[in-house]
Write an enzyme that holds these catalytic residues in place. Structure first.
Site, PDB file in Angstrom:
ATOM      1  N   LEU A  22       0.856  -1.196  -0.019  1.00 13.00           N
ATOM      2  CA  LEU A  22       0.001  -0.120   0.050  1.00 13.00           C
ATOM      3  C   LEU A  22       0.878   1.196  -0.070  1.00 13.00           C
ATOM      4  O   LEU A  22       1.760   1.594   0.715  1.00 13.00           O
ATOM      5  CB  LEU A  22      -1.004   0.150   1.041  1.00 13.00           C
ATOM      6  CG  LEU A  22      -1.851  -1.195   1.176  1.00 13.00           C
ATOM      7  CD1 LEU A  22      -2.871  -0.892   2.463  1.00 13.00           C
ATOM      8  CD2 LEU A  22      -2.787  -1.002  -0.065  1.00 13.00           C
ATOM      9  N   GLY A  42       3.068   0.774   3.377  1.00  9.47           N
ATOM     10  CA  GLY A  42       4.351   1.262   3.178  1.00  9.47           C
ATOM     11  C   GLY A  42       4.587   2.450   3.860  1.00  9.47           C
ATOM     12  O   GLY A  42       3.868   3.521   3.776  1.00  9.47           O
ATOM     13  N   ASP A  46      10.170   9.275   9.128  1.00  9.38           N
ATOM     14  CA  ASP A  46      10.893  10.598   8.591  1.00  9.38           C
ATOM     15  C   ASP A  46       9.814  11.540   8.929  1.00  9.38           C
ATOM     16  O   ASP A  46       8.638  11.565   8.793  1.00  9.38           O
ATOM     17  CB  ASP A  46      11.186  10.491   7.183  1.00  9.38           C
ATOM     18  CG  ASP A  46      12.019  11.245   6.739  1.00  9.38           C
ATOM     19  OD1 ASP A  46      12.216  12.520   7.208  1.00  9.38           O
ATOM     20  OD2 ASP A  46      12.467  10.999   5.692  1.00  9.38           O
ATOM     21  N   LEU A  68      -5.273   3.915  -0.930  1.00 10.90           N
ATOM     22  CA  LEU A  68      -6.557   3.940  -0.539  1.00 10.90           C
ATOM     23  C   LEU A  68      -7.482   4.731  -1.525  1.00 10.90           C
ATOM     24  O   LEU A  68      -6.856   5.626  -2.161  1.00 10.90           O
ATOM     25  CB  LEU A  68      -6.653   4.427   0.843  1.00 10.90           C
ATOM     26  CG  LEU A  68      -5.825   3.717   1.987  1.00 10.90           C
ATOM     27  CD1 LEU A  68      -5.554   4.602   3.267  1.00 10.90           C
ATOM     28  CD2 LEU A  68      -6.278   2.412   2.159  1.00 10.90           C
ATOM     29  N   LEU A  88      -0.672   9.241   4.792  1.00  9.90           N
ATOM     30  CA  LEU A  88      -1.253   9.179   5.833  1.00  9.90           C
ATOM     31  C   LEU A  88      -0.092   8.353   6.750  1.00  9.90           C
ATOM     32  O   LEU A  88       0.625   7.720   6.326  1.00  9.90           O
ATOM     33  CB  LEU A  88      -2.485   8.138   5.848  1.00  9.90           C
ATOM     34  CG  LEU A  88      -3.601   8.630   5.079  1.00  9.90           C
ATOM     35  CD1 LEU A  88      -4.770   7.760   5.193  1.00  9.90           C
ATOM     36  CD2 LEU A  88      -4.126  10.037   5.442  1.00  9.90           C
TER      37      LEU A  88
END
Length: 128
Positions: A22, A42, A46, A68, A88
């Protein structure tokens, strides 16, 4: 949901054809959750967003990708910064997936996981 941690790579644990990575940069829209698939969220640890990084990683590993369905169910909300992001945090993606799995409703799932700070809202809340 069953969760487990292991030092092993998902590439060593599951067949490539069963893995869906994803990433918000995928052209493929996640339309449903397939119980025979393994979904990799995924993610990066960071403070900044690196465009295409998770997509490139998935492509290098010859994995299917999906994103999504934010664009399909949500609209850009007017905001003073003109900020809109489909990227997200991992916990938000998890909230979306688990809510969708329970309700089979993308609007309900996206409401649960996509904060208004991302600049997207469901059409029924766009005027509020």
């Amino acid at each position: 949901f069953k969760m487990d941690t292991t030092p092993e790579s998902y590439l060593d644990l599951f067949p490539l054809e069963a893995i869906v990575y994803l990433t918000p940069d995928s052209e493929n829209v996640l339309e449903d959750i397939d119980p025979d698939k393994v979904y990799v969220l995924g993610g990066l640890v960071d403070e900044s967003i690196h465009k295409q990084l998770t997509l490139r990683r998935a492509q290098e590993q010859c994995l299917q990708t999906a994103r999504l369905p934010i664009r399909e169910y949500m609209v850009k909300a007017p905001n003073s910064r003109n900020y809109h992001s489909e990227t997200l945090a991992i916990n938000q993606v998890y909230d979306v997936l688990s809510t969708y799995y329970q309700t089979r409703s993308w609007p309900a799932a996206l409401r649960a996981g996509v904060s208004s700070g991302k600049g997207y809202v469901l059409p029924d809340t766009a005027e509020q």
